[in-house]
Design an enzyme around this catalytic site. Structure first.
Site: not given
Length: 299
Positions: A6, A38, A245, A248-251, A284, A290
């Site tokens: 995306n 990601n 932020d 995308a932490a899980g990714d 980040r 990030s």
């Protein structure tokens, strides 16, 4: 990597808006995202050789996403281009507490089908680990997991977004099921707010067929119930950081986990590595911008 790509349209606001409310934002940025993209970038930056199976539109966003993956050294030979629908987008609001709300428009991600997986089966055959999410059509995800299982690959499913239990046939195809607390609650119908509650949900998901269950709990870390004979869940606390932020932490966690497993690491090594990578990502802004590199983790 089988999954979505995306273009993320990200606005920062003091808080998430209520229904019918308009808020003044403080910043806007357009960055590459999508769970598949990601996770592919995370795995590549953290030491894995990665190939992407997915679809973008024949538009500027699609060209930019493809170029970004190629710049990361990701094989895009199985990344199709749809002439009929635009590239997927995600509309993201991030508040001052670093929480986010996301609306996804699938676009070309909806063009990933079982036929796509059949056409690119050689890519799956060459992989050691096959990673899927739920931002592409379910028939395609099931085809990827089924083919990967038949080929003897390690399978990872990040069941996101999840709105309810998965079909009975799915979880026996999954070596590593990695939901967050909201997704685990949707999959099981159980409350998942603490490590103890996560352990109960993980047990239910293992009984349903998943081999290993890793429930990510944000700042609380990860609760894992592994197929190690112990029968007991284990809690790994997250490193304490100043988050700005969480997008995308899980990714990042999933991609880092996949990279470690592809290199032969055991879960006891792969899970803290992935936690460390995710903890850096939340310090980040943005999705793919990030995601850390191996050098970041060694600093």
């Amino acid at each position: 990597m089988v999954g979505s790509l995306n273009m993320d349209l990200v606005a920062r606001a003091p808080r998430l808006p209520r229904a019918g409310e308009t808020l003044a934002g403080s910043a806007f940025v357009q960055v590459a995202g999508g769970k598949g993209g990601n996770q592919a970038v995370a795995a590549a930056r953290l030491g894995a050789q990665v190939a992407m199976i997915g679809c973008v539109g024949a538009d500027a966003n699609g060209e930019r996403l493809r170029a970004g993956l190629l710049a990361e050294g990701i094989d895009c030979g199985a990344l199709d281009t749809s002439p009929d629908v635009p590239t997927g987008v995600a509309l993201i609001v991030v508040d001052d507490a670093s929480q986010n709300a996301i609306v996804i428009v699938a676009g070309s991600n909806g063009a990933v089908t079982p036929a796509t997986l059949a056409r690119h089966e050689a890519v799956l055959a060459a992989a050691q680990v096959v990673v899927c999410q739920l931002e592409t059509p379910p028939q395609a995800v099931l085809a990827a997991l089924t083919t990967a299982r038949a080929l003897g690959k390690i399978t990872i499913l990040n069941p996101a977004p999840a709105i309810g239990p998965l079909p009975d046939a799915w979880l026996p195809l999954v070596d590593y099921l990695v939901p967050n607390e909201l997704e685990a609650a949707a999959l099981t119908g159980l409350p998942v707010a603490t490590p103890d509650e996560a352990a109960l949900a993980a047990a239910a998901l293992r009984r349903a067929g998943a081999r290993h269950v890793l429930i990510t709990l944000g700042a609380q870390g990860v609760c894992a119930l592994l197929d190690d004979g112990s029968g007991a869940a284990r809690h790994w606390p997250a490193p304490k950081v100043a988050a700005i932020d969480t997008t995308a932490a899980g990714d990042t966690f999933v991609g880092a986990l996949a990279a470690q497993l592809a290199q032969g690491a055991l879960p006891d090594t792969a899970i803290p590595f992935a936690l460390q990578a995710a903890s850096i990502s939340v310090t980040r802004a943005g999705a793919q911008p990030s995601i850390p590199t191996l050098a970041d983790l060694r600093a």
